[in-house]
Design a protein around this motif. Structure first.
Motif, short mmCIF file in Angstrom:
data_model
loop_
_atom_site.label_atom_id
_atom_site.label_comp_id
_atom_site.label_asym_id
_atom_site.label_seq_id
_atom_site.Cartn_x
_atom_site.Cartn_y
_atom_site.Cartn_z
N ILE A 160 0.83 -1.21 0.00
CA ILE A 160 0.00 0.00 0.00
C ILE A 160 0.86 1.26 0.00
O ILE A 160 0.62 2.21 -0.74
CB ILE A 160 -0.95 0.00 1.22
N GLU A 161 1.91 1.26 0.82
CA GLU A 161 2.75 2.45 0.95
C GLU A 161 3.57 2.74 -0.30
O GLU A 161 3.94 3.89 -0.56
CB GLU A 161 3.68 2.30 2.16
N THR A 162 3.83 1.71 -1.10
CA THR A 162 4.55 1.93 -2.35
C THR A 162 3.79 2.89 -3.26
O THR A 162 4.39 3.71 -3.97
CB THR A 162 4.76 0.59 -3.09
N TYR A 163 2.46 2.82 -3.22
CA TYR A 163 1.64 3.64 -4.10
C TYR A 163 1.00 4.85 -3.40
O TYR A 163 0.45 5.71 -4.08
CB TYR A 163 0.54 2.78 -4.72
N SER A 164 1.08 4.89 -2.09
CA SER A 164 0.37 5.97 -1.38
C SER A 164 1.29 7.04 -0.81
O SER A 164 0.93 8.22 -0.81
CB SER A 164 -0.48 5.37 -0.24
N ILE A 165 2.45 6.66 -0.30
CA ILE A 165 3.32 7.67 0.32
C ILE A 165 4.68 7.78 -0.37
O ILE A 165 5.56 8.48 0.10
CB ILE A 165 3.55 7.36 1.83
N ASN A 166 4.81 7.09 -1.50
CA ASN A 166 6.05 7.15 -2.26
C ASN A 166 6.02 8.38 -3.16
O ASN A 166 5.34 8.40 -4.19
CB ASN A 166 6.22 5.87 -3.09
N ILE A 167 6.74 9.42 -2.78
CA ILE A 167 6.72 10.68 -3.51
C ILE A 167 7.24 10.49 -4.93
O ILE A 167 6.73 11.11 -5.89
CB ILE A 167 7.55 11.76 -2.78
#
Length: 223
Positions: A160-167
């Motif tokens: 999830i974080e790869t696509y949500s908080i990865n600037i």
């Protein structure tokens, strides 16, 4: 309303179906069968290899040097961002990279890959852009939605974080959205209708990608 807003509104039914798919629901809850998730990551590995090739092909059709450079960079950049995540999963599961080369694509992975490449080769560049756009855009929006609750499973949380908080990933997507807006805004009604249809078809494939892995659909015979 911008052209991009119109496009996203046109796939609202599919996007809602993606968000409500049991694959993503269970991933968010932490209850998704890890075997299903592992198969998803493997199929995504195969797909991204082809997606990178598709972006390279698309770059050669761009009318502006800057856009050509963008798609060439993305062929590497998207590959690097998502491959880094995949590599960490493969290491966790002790999956040998050499064995991955022997894995077959399932029905949807193969069909989606062929759809992108054939569209880019046979159609004008605006249609090519519309074919690759959902993969960029849908994952960013899905990631943001799932990030609201994340997941208690650390593997799924990382996905999830790869696509949500990865600037870096968000910047990649926004750069392509800018090119798409400029391109589509100059099209006549006939061309825009084709863009919309292609964009919708690729979005359907995004739904089918999750569905095929979750239901373990595959070809009826070995090849």
């Amino acid at each position: 309303m911008t052209v991009l807003n119109m496009l996203f509104d046109s796939i609202e039914d599919i996007f809602k179906a993606i968000l409500n798919h049991p694959f993503l629901k269970e991933l968010s809850e932490g209850s998704l069968n890890e075997e299903v998730f592992r198969e998803y990551i493997i199929q995504d590995y195969i797909y991204l290899t082809n997606y990178s090739k598709a972006l390279s092909l698309l770059s050669s059709k761009m009318p502006k040097d800057e856009w050509q450079k963008t798609f060439i960079e993305d062929a590497i950049g998207v590959y690097e961002v998502e491959k880094a995540m995949q590599e960490s999963f493969f290491s966790f599961w002790n999956i040998d990279r050499k064995k991955l080369e022997e894995v077959r694509p399932n029905q949807v992975t193969l069909a989606y890959s062929n759809h992108l490449i054939s569209t880019i080769v046979l159609e004008d560049y605006p249609i090519g852009i519309s074919s690759v756009l959902p993969c960029y855009w849908i994952y960013l929006e899905v990631g943001k939605k799932l990030a609201e609750e994340s997941s208690p499973n650390p593997l799924y949380k990382k996905w999830i974080e790869t696509y949500s908080i990865n600037i870096k990933y968000e910047n990649i997507v926004n750069r392509i959205l800018k090119i798409a807006e400029e391109t589509f805004s100059e099209l006549d009604e006939k061309a825009l209708k084709k863009v919309k249809r292609t964009f919708r078809l690729s979005t359907i494939y995004e739904y089918m990608f999750f569905d095929a892995v979750y239901k373990r659909n595959d070809f009826p015979f070995e090849f």
